[in-house]
Scaffold this motif. Structure first.
Motif, PDB file in Angstrom:
ATOM      1  N   ALA A  24       0.834  -1.199   0.000  1.00 41.25           N
ATOM      2  CA  ALA A  24       0.000   0.000   0.000  1.00 41.25           C
ATOM      3  C   ALA A  24       0.869   1.249   0.000  1.00 41.25           C
ATOM      4  O   ALA A  24       1.954   1.273   0.594  1.00 41.25           O
ATOM      5  N   SER A  25       0.373   2.255  -0.664  1.00 37.51           N
ATOM      6  CA  SER A  25       1.037   3.557  -0.635  1.00 37.51           C
ATOM      7  C   SER A  25      -0.033   4.643  -0.561  1.00 37.51           C
ATOM      8  O   SER A  25      -1.183   4.434  -0.969  1.00 37.51           O
ATOM      9  N   GLY A  26       0.351   5.794  -0.033  1.00 44.02           N
ATOM     10  CA  GLY A  26      -0.627   6.862   0.177  1.00 44.02           C
ATOM     11  C   GLY A  26      -1.463   6.555   1.407  1.00 44.02           C
ATOM     12  O   GLY A  26      -1.601   5.410   1.812  1.00 44.02           O
ATOM     13  N   GLY A  27      -2.010   7.534   2.026  1.00 49.47           N
ATOM     14  CA  GLY A  27      -2.833   7.333   3.207  1.00 49.47           C
ATOM     15  C   GLY A  27      -2.026   6.823   4.397  1.00 49.47           C
ATOM     16  O   GLY A  27      -0.800   6.932   4.429  1.00 49.47           O
ATOM     17  N   THR A  28      -2.727   6.252   5.359  1.00 46.43           N
ATOM     18  CA  THR A  28      -2.106   5.698   6.562  1.00 46.43           C
ATOM     19  C   THR A  28      -2.510   4.234   6.657  1.00 46.43           C
ATOM     20  O   THR A  28      -3.616   3.904   7.096  1.00 46.43           O
ATOM     21  N   PHE A  29      -1.614   3.359   6.256  1.00 48.52           N
ATOM     22  CA  PHE A  29      -1.930   1.937   6.154  1.00 48.52           C
ATOM     23  C   PHE A  29      -2.414   1.370   7.480  1.00 48.52           C
ATOM     24  O   PHE A  29      -3.353   0.570   7.521  1.00 48.52           O
ATOM     25  N   SER A  30      -1.798   1.774   8.568  1.00 43.62           N
ATOM     26  CA  SER A  30      -2.157   1.196   9.862  1.00 43.62           C
ATOM     27  C   SER A  30      -3.549   1.614  10.324  1.00 43.62           C
ATOM     28  O   SER A  30      -4.053   1.068  11.307  1.00 43.62           O
ATOM     29  N   ASN A  31      -4.179   2.546   9.639  1.00 43.68           N
ATOM     30  CA  ASN A  31      -5.552   2.921   9.955  1.00 43.68           C
ATOM     31  C   ASN A  31      -6.593   2.120   9.175  1.00 43.68           C
ATOM     32  O   ASN A  31      -7.784   2.262   9.417  1.00 43.68           O
ATOM     33  N   ALA A  92      -7.993 -18.289  -9.359  1.00 44.42           N
ATOM     34  CA  ALA A  92      -8.737 -17.037  -9.473  1.00 44.42           C
ATOM     35  C   ALA A  92      -7.744 -15.879  -9.564  1.00 44.42           C
ATOM     36  O   ALA A  92      -6.540 -16.052  -9.338  1.00 44.42           O
ATOM     37  N   VAL A  93      -8.278 -14.717  -9.861  1.00 44.52           N
ATOM     38  CA  VAL A  93      -7.529 -13.482  -9.668  1.00 44.52           C
ATOM     39  C   VAL A  93      -7.775 -13.039  -8.232  1.00 44.52           C
ATOM     40  O   VAL A  93      -8.931 -12.948  -7.799  1.00 44.52           O
ATOM     41  N   TYR A  94      -6.701 -12.781  -7.517  1.00 47.88           N
ATOM     42  CA  TYR A  94      -6.797 -12.385  -6.113  1.00 47.88           C
ATOM     43  C   TYR A  94      -6.564 -10.876  -6.005  1.00 47.88           C
ATOM     44  O   TYR A  94      -5.577 -10.342  -6.528  1.00 47.88           O
ATOM     45  N   TYR A  95      -7.492 -10.234  -5.303  1.00 41.71           N
ATOM     46  CA  TYR A  95      -7.456  -8.789  -5.124  1.00 41.71           C
ATOM     47  C   TYR A  95      -7.319  -8.440  -3.651  1.00 41.71           C
ATOM     48  O   TYR A  95      -7.991  -9.046  -2.812  1.00 41.71           O
ATOM     49  N   CYS A  96      -6.511  -7.447  -3.347  1.00 39.03           N
ATOM     50  CA  CYS A  96      -6.556  -6.916  -1.998  1.00 39.03           C
ATOM     51  C   CYS A  96      -7.374  -5.639  -1.999  1.00 39.03           C
ATOM     52  O   CYS A  96      -7.526  -4.974  -3.036  1.00 39.03           O
ATOM     53  N   ALA A  97      -7.907  -5.329  -0.845  1.00 36.81           N
ATOM     54  CA  ALA A  97      -8.780  -4.177  -0.695  1.00 36.81           C
ATOM     55  C   ALA A  97      -8.534  -3.516   0.649  1.00 36.81           C
ATOM     56  O   ALA A  97      -8.176  -4.184   1.616  1.00 36.81           O
ATOM     57  N   ALA A  98      -8.759  -2.218   0.685  1.00 33.45           N
ATOM     58  CA  ALA A  98      -8.567  -1.445   1.919  1.00 33.45           C
ATOM     59  C   ALA A  98      -9.820  -0.637   2.204  1.00 33.45           C
ATOM     60  O   ALA A  98     -10.457  -0.080   1.306  1.00 33.45           O
ATOM     61  N   ARG A  99     -10.141  -0.586   3.476  1.00 36.31           N
ATOM     62  CA  ARG A  99     -11.213   0.297   3.921  1.00 36.31           C
ATOM     63  C   ARG A  99     -10.599   1.305   4.872  1.00 36.31           C
ATOM     64  O   ARG A  99      -9.951   0.926   5.862  1.00 36.31           O
ATOM     65  N   GLY A 100     -10.823   2.573   4.597  1.00 34.38           N
ATOM     66  CA  GLY A 100     -10.250   3.620   5.433  1.00 34.38           C
ATOM     67  C   GLY A 100      -8.830   3.924   5.005  1.00 34.38           C
ATOM     68  O   GLY A 100      -8.550   4.069   3.829  1.00 34.38           O
ATOM     69  N   GLY A 101      -7.930   3.984   5.981  1.00 35.79           N
ATOM     70  CA  GLY A 101      -6.537   4.291   5.677  1.00 35.79           C
ATOM     71  C   GLY A 101      -6.279   5.765   5.530  1.00 35.79           C
ATOM     72  O   GLY A 101      -5.262   6.169   4.968  1.00 35.79           O
ATOM     73  N   GLN A 102      -7.205   6.564   6.041  1.00 40.73           N
ATOM     74  CA  GLN A 102      -7.000   8.001   5.995  1.00 40.73           C
ATOM     75  C   GLN A 102      -6.764   8.497   7.420  1.00 40.73           C
ATOM     76  O   GLN A 102      -5.959   7.936   8.127  1.00 40.73           O
ATOM     77  N   ASN A 103      -7.458   9.529   7.841  1.00 46.28           N
ATOM     78  CA  ASN A 103      -7.114  10.194   9.100  1.00 46.28           C
ATOM     79  C   ASN A 103      -7.634   9.484  10.338  1.00 46.28           C
ATOM     80  O   ASN A 103      -7.093   9.670  11.428  1.00 46.28           O
ATOM     81  N   SER A 104      -8.658   8.673  10.197  1.00 47.35           N
ATOM     82  CA  SER A 104      -9.213   7.992  11.365  1.00 47.35           C
ATOM     83  C   SER A 104      -9.059   6.487  11.184  1.00 47.35           C
ATOM     84  O   SER A 104      -9.068   5.978  10.069  1.00 47.35           O
TER      85      SER A 104
END
Length: 129
Positions: A24-31, A92-104
């Protein structure tokens, strides 16, 4: 904006193992809550595994329980999916997804693909019989 890039897919024999990664790049991964999904030809996108922001809790689709392990390294901004005892039906094609990762911080885990904000381009995993 969070960008996700999967890697590590390929061709593997049934019973074998492979690990796919998502950087991941951009945002805050740990969020961010993270998830892995897959889509086989002619089938709908399917939840595989999800993991909380801390990595301490995770959940799995029933067919992969005991075979797949999701993990994350927040210092490396990366989430992993270790896949063992692979079966042809895991192809299959495997996709990762993120929810959030911004300020909160997002404290949840999610099975529904509609809950995720950002997606990678996917990586192909093919399991031969």
């Amino acid at each position: 904006q969070v960008q996700l890039a999967e890697s590590g897919g390929g061709l593997v024999q049934a019973g074998g193992s492979v690990r796919v990664s998502c950087a991941a790049s951009g945002g805050t991964f740990s969020n961010a809550a993270m998830g892995w999904f897959r889509q086989a030809p002619g089938k709908e996108r399917e939840f595989v595994a999800g993991i909380s922001w801390s990595g301490w809790t995770s959940l799995y689709e029933d067919s992969v329980k005991g075979r797949f392990t999701i993990s994350r390294d927040n210092a490396k901004n990366t989430v992993y999916l270790q896949m063992n005892s692979l079966k042809p039906e895991d192809t299959a094609v495997y996709y990762c997804a993120a929810r959030g990762g911004q300020n909160s911080r997002d404290y949840g885990m999610y099975r529904d693909y509609r809950m995720y904000d950002y997606w990678g381009q996917g990586t192909q995993v093919t399991v031969s019989s």
